[in-house]
Scaffold this motif. Structure first.
Motif, mmCIF file in Angstrom:
data_model
loop_
_atom_site.group_PDB
_atom_site.id
_atom_site.type_symbol
_atom_site.label_atom_id
_atom_site.label_comp_id
_atom_site.label_asym_id
_atom_site.label_seq_id
_atom_site.Cartn_x
_atom_site.Cartn_y
_atom_site.Cartn_z
ATOM 1 N N VAL A 1 -19.190 8.721 5.912
ATOM 2 C CA VAL A 1 -18.004 7.942 5.545
ATOM 3 C C VAL A 1 -17.184 8.748 4.547
ATOM 4 O O VAL A 1 -17.704 9.212 3.522
ATOM 5 C CB VAL A 1 -18.381 6.581 4.925
ATOM 6 N N PHE A 2 -15.913 8.914 4.849
ATOM 7 C CA PHE A 2 -14.976 9.585 3.945
ATOM 8 C C PHE A 2 -13.960 8.548 3.486
ATOM 9 O O PHE A 2 -13.154 8.063 4.275
ATOM 10 C CB PHE A 2 -14.276 10.746 4.669
ATOM 11 N N SER A 3 -14.033 8.200 2.211
ATOM 12 C CA SER A 3 -13.177 7.125 1.693
ATOM 13 C C SER A 3 -11.952 7.720 1.007
ATOM 14 O O SER A 3 -12.054 8.295 -0.068
ATOM 15 C CB SER A 3 -13.967 6.232 0.735
ATOM 16 N N ALA A 4 -10.820 7.586 1.672
ATOM 17 C CA ALA A 4 -9.545 8.070 1.130
ATOM 18 C C ALA A 4 -8.732 6.854 0.707
ATOM 19 O O ALA A 4 -7.709 6.526 1.304
ATOM 20 C CB ALA A 4 -8.806 8.897 2.184
ATOM 21 N N LEU A 5 -9.221 6.166 -0.312
ATOM 22 C CA LEU A 5 -8.675 4.852 -0.681
ATOM 23 C C LEU A 5 -7.485 4.935 -1.620
ATOM 24 O O LEU A 5 -6.725 3.974 -1.738
ATOM 25 C CB LEU A 5 -9.782 4.004 -1.331
ATOM 26 N N GLY A 6 -7.339 6.054 -2.279
ATOM 27 C CA GLY A 6 -6.209 6.207 -3.194
ATOM 28 C C GLY A 6 -6.520 5.710 -4.590
ATOM 29 O O GLY A 6 -7.050 4.609 -4.761
ATOM 30 N N PRO A 7 -6.189 6.503 -5.632
ATOM 31 C CA PRO A 7 -6.459 6.086 -7.013
ATOM 32 C C PRO A 7 -5.493 5.023 -7.524
ATOM 33 O O PRO A 7 -5.782 4.350 -8.502
ATOM 34 C CB PRO A 7 -6.314 7.389 -7.804
ATOM 35 N N LEU A 8 -4.335 4.889 -6.864
ATOM 36 C CA LEU A 8 -3.339 3.892 -7.271
ATOM 37 C C LEU A 8 -2.932 3.093 -6.038
ATOM 38 O O LEU A 8 -1.812 3.216 -5.531
ATOM 39 C CB LEU A 8 -2.118 4.577 -7.907
ATOM 40 N N SER A 9 -3.855 2.286 -5.553
ATOM 41 C CA SER A 9 -3.583 1.537 -4.315
ATOM 42 C C SER A 9 -4.055 0.090 -4.345
ATOM 43 O O SER A 9 -3.925 -0.612 -3.351
ATOM 44 C CB SER A 9 -4.227 2.259 -3.125
ATOM 45 N N THR A 10 -4.623 -0.347 -5.470
ATOM 46 C CA THR A 10 -5.040 -1.740 -5.609
ATOM 47 C C THR A 10 -4.128 -2.419 -6.629
ATOM 48 O O THR A 10 -4.325 -2.284 -7.839
ATOM 49 C CB THR A 10 -6.516 -1.830 -6.062
ATOM 50 N N PRO A 11 -3.078 -3.120 -6.166
ATOM 51 C CA PRO A 11 -2.094 -3.706 -7.085
ATOM 52 C C PRO A 11 -2.738 -4.679 -8.068
ATOM 53 O O PRO A 11 -3.701 -5.378 -7.742
ATOM 54 C CB PRO A 11 -1.119 -4.434 -6.150
#
Length: 545
Positions: free
Chosen positions: A138-148
Motif C-alpha cells: 500500500v502506497f498512501s499518497a494522502l497529502g499533508p494538507l488534505s484533511t480540512p
C-alpha cells in the motif's frame, strides 16, 4: 495455504504524488490500482478552488520533471500559477501517463488491515457500494494538507447565510476553477489568516460590500512577486530545466533560493539592510529561504529580520493600531510557513474592510445572523472558513490502519511518532507513506521532493520484484535512529521551538497541544544523502522476506 491478493499494489490518492507513484509501479510491471476518495484527479488542487488560490513555488519548478514531452509542450502563463492552471497541468500530465484508467474514483479508504498470514492488506471503503479489496503493498499518497479543519465554535450549522470552507470550495462544473459565485455587495466574514486566508482576503476585498477579517494569530507575510510569464522566459526555462532542477535539489526545501553563506551581523548594516530590502520584494520565498544563513537559527538575527518585516507592515497599513494587530507577537519571521501576498496589507486601508482582533475580543458563537463576539454581533451574508487542515498526520489518522497484531497506527503515533525516512513505521509491513510525517518531501517543494522519494522507493520495489519479496518492514532500531536524527535537526531551528502545524500543534483539536517532530527540516540534500546511504548499503534497516 496462503492467498494471493487482488493487486500487487494499491496507491491511495490521485494528487501529484499519487499519480506518479501509480505510474512508476505500473511501468515496472506491478498490478496496481489507484483509489481516490474524490470524483477526479488533482488532490488539493481539485478541492481548493477558492478565489485567489495559487502556488507559492515558482511555476517552472512546480510539477513533473521526468517527462520531456510535458516539459517542452507546457507553457506557464504566470510566474506563480493560479489554481485552475495547476489543475489543468495535472490533467495534461495524467493524459501523458495514461493513468486515469488505473484509478477508481469515489473510493474513500476508511480501513487498511494487515493480514500476517498472507502478507497483504485488506482495504475497506467508506462508500457501502465499494467492496473491500486486497493488495500486497500500500502506497498512501494522502497529502499533508488534505484533511480540512473547521474551527471549534458553537452554532456553526445555525448560520442562515452562505458558508464555505476554502478546502471544499464549490467548483465550476465546466472548468478547472471555482464556481462563479457573486459576492458583490455582500457582507463577507473570513476566519483565518494563513496562506489560504491571505489569498482569499485579497480577492474578497475587491468585491465584497463589506469584508470583516477575524484575526487570531497573524502571520509574517511577504510579497509574492508575481507577474506574466513571457514566452522568452518560458523558452529559456525549457532550454535550461536541468539548471533549475539542480538548484532546487541543492537547496534546503526544493525551491530556487539559496541562503547567503554569511551570518547577518557579520555584514555591515547598510549592506545588510539593502539585501533584506531586495529579498523582501521577492519573488517567492526569497526572504524566507534566501536570507543570511543564521536567520532561522540565531534568535538575534531572527529578531532583526522580524523587526524589518514588522516595519514594512507599519509602512503599508495606515492605521497604527491595525498594523500592530497584524504583526505577529508569538513567533519570529519564518518560524511558520510564510504566506506570500499581493497587496494584502493594503486591503486593510480600504473603507469596506474591517479587522476584528481576536486577542482583544473573542468569538463566542456563530448565530443565524453572523458571528457573535464578546463585543457584539457582526451581521454577515457569507462566512468563509480559511481555518486550514489537520496537518501532516491528519490524513493518516482518519483511516483505521492496522499492522502486526492488529495494532492501530494512530495509537502508535499518539505514543510517539517513529518512522524510517518518513516512508514507513515499524510494525506496519508493506505500508508506505508519501509526503507524510518526517518525510523529506513534507517541508519542501512537494512535487519536486516527492518525486525523488518516489523514485527511491521505486528502485527498492524493482529489486523487491526481482527477488520475489512479499514483505518489507523497517527495523525498530533503524526507525528510532532516523527519528532521533530528525529530532536533533529540528531542535537546531527556531521553528522547532514554535507552536504551529509544522510542530503538530493545533488549537482546534483537543489534545494537540504538545510539539512533536512531524518534519525533516535538515534539507533536501541531507535527506537524499541519508536515503542513498541506505540504498547503497543494501537497504540497511529494512527486513525483506
Amino acid at each position: 495455504m496462503t492467498k494471493e491478493p487482488d493487486f500487487d499494489a494499491v496507491v491511495i490518492g490521485a494528487g501529484i504524488s499519487g499519480l506518479y507513484q501509480a505510474y512508476r509501479l505500473r511501468e515496472m510491471g506491478y498490478r496496481v490500482l489507484g483509489v481516490e476518495g474524490s470524483d477526479d484527479i488533482g488532490g488539493v488542487w481539485h478541492h481548493n478552488r477558492y478565489p485567489g488560490c495559487r502556488i507559492d513555488s515558482e511555476s517552472e519548478v512546480y510539477g513533473y520533471f521526468w517527462n520531456d514531452q510535458l516539459m517542452q509542450e507546457w507553457n506557464w502563463s504566470e510566474r506563480f500559477a493560479a489554481q485552475p492552471e495547476v489543475l489543468r497541468y495535472i490533467h495534461r500530465a495524467a493524459e501523458i501517463m495514461d493513468i486515469r484508467k488505473d484509478y477508481i474514483f469515489d473510493a474513500k479508504v476508511n480501513k487498511a488491515v494487515f493480514d500476517e498470514k498472507n502478507n497483504f492488506y485488506t482495504i475497506g471503503f467508506q462508500q457501502p457500494y465499494r467492496a473491500p479489496l486486497t493488495a500486497r503493498f500500500v502506497f498512501s499518497a494522502l497529502g499533508p494538507l488534505s484533511t480540512p479543519q473547521m474551527p471549534n465554535l458553537p452554532g456553526i450549522n445555525t448560520f442562515k447565510g452562505e458558508s464555505y470552507h476554502t478546502a471544499n470550495w464549490p467548483r465550476d462544473p465546466n472548468g478547472f476553477g471555482p464556481a462563479k459565485l457573486d459576492f458583490s455587495g455582500k457582507r463577507v466574514g473570513v476566519i483565518g489568516v494563513g496562506s489560504t486566508g491571505v489569498q482569499t482576503i485579497q480577492e474578497m476585498a475587491k468585491v465584497a460590500g463589506h469584508l470583516t477579517v477575524f484575526l487570531r494569530d497573524p502571520n509574517w507575510c511577504t510579497p509574492l512577486g508575481n507577474g506574466r510569464m513571457t514566452q522568452e522566459r518560458m523558452d529559456y526555462i525549457k532550454s535550461n530545466y536541468q539548471e533549475f532542477t539542480a538548484k532546487c535539489d541543492a537547496s534546503l526545501a526544493g525551491f530556487p533560493h539559496e541562503f547567503i553563506q554569511k551570518n547577518l551581523f557579520d555584514v555591515p548594516k547598510e549592506e545588510r539592510d539593502a539585501t533584506l530590502e531586495e529579498l523582501y520584494e521577492g519573488p517567492g520565498f526569497s526572504l524566507w529561504l534566501g536570507a543570511y544563513q543564521d536567520v532561522l537559527s540565531d534568535p538575534d538575527a531572527n529578531k532583526y529580520v522580524s523587526e524589518f518585516v514588522a516595519q514594512k507592515i507599519r509602512e503599508r497599513v495606515k492605521d497604527p493600531q491595525t498594523a500592530e494587530s497584524l504583526i505577529p507577537k508569538d513567533h519570529g519571521f519564518g518560524m511558520k510557513r510564510v504566506p506570500l501576498e499581493t497587496g494584502y496589507y493594503e486591503v486593510y486601508n480600504q473603507e469596506n474592510v474591517s479587522l476584528v482582533d481576536l486577542h482583544a475580543t473573542s468569538i463566542t458563537c456563530i448565530t443565524p445572523e453572523g458571528i457573535e463576539t464578546s463585543d457584539g454581533l457582526h451581521e454577515l451574508d457569507v462566512i468563509i472558513y480559511a481555518t486550514g487542515f489537520d496537518a501532516v498526520k491528519g490524513s493518516w489518522n482518519r483511516i483505521d490502519i492496522r499492522g502486526v497484531d492488529g495494532v492501530a497506527l494512530k495509537e502508535e503515533w499518539d505514543k510517539g511518532l517513529t518512522t524510517y525516512m518518513g516512508m514507513q513505521t515499524p510494525g506496519f509491513p508493506n505500508f508506505f507513506m508519501l509526503v507524510g510525517p518526517q518525510s523529506g518531501a513534507t517541508f519542501c517543494n512537494i512535487p519536486r521532493c516527492s518525486a525523488m522519494a518516489i523514485d527511491w522507493l521505486s528502485d527498492m520495489m524493482i529489486q523487491a520484484k526481482e527477488a520475489g519479496v512479499q514483505r518489507i518492514e523497517p527495523e525498530l532500531a533503524a526507525a528510532e535512529s532516523f527519528t532521533l536524527y530528525a529530532t536533533k535537526l529540528q531542535g537546531k531551528l527556531l521553528l522547532g521551538q514554535t507552536n504551529s502545524w509544522f510542530t503538530g500543534v493545533n488549537q482546534n483539536i483537543p489534545g494537540r497541544d504538545k510539539r512533536e517532530v512531524l518534519l525533516f527540516v535538515g534539507g533536501n540534500p541531507r535527506f537524499q544523502a541519508y536515503c542513498n546511504d541506505v540504498r547503497e548499503n543494501n537497504y540497511k534497516g529494512y527486513v525483506m522476506s
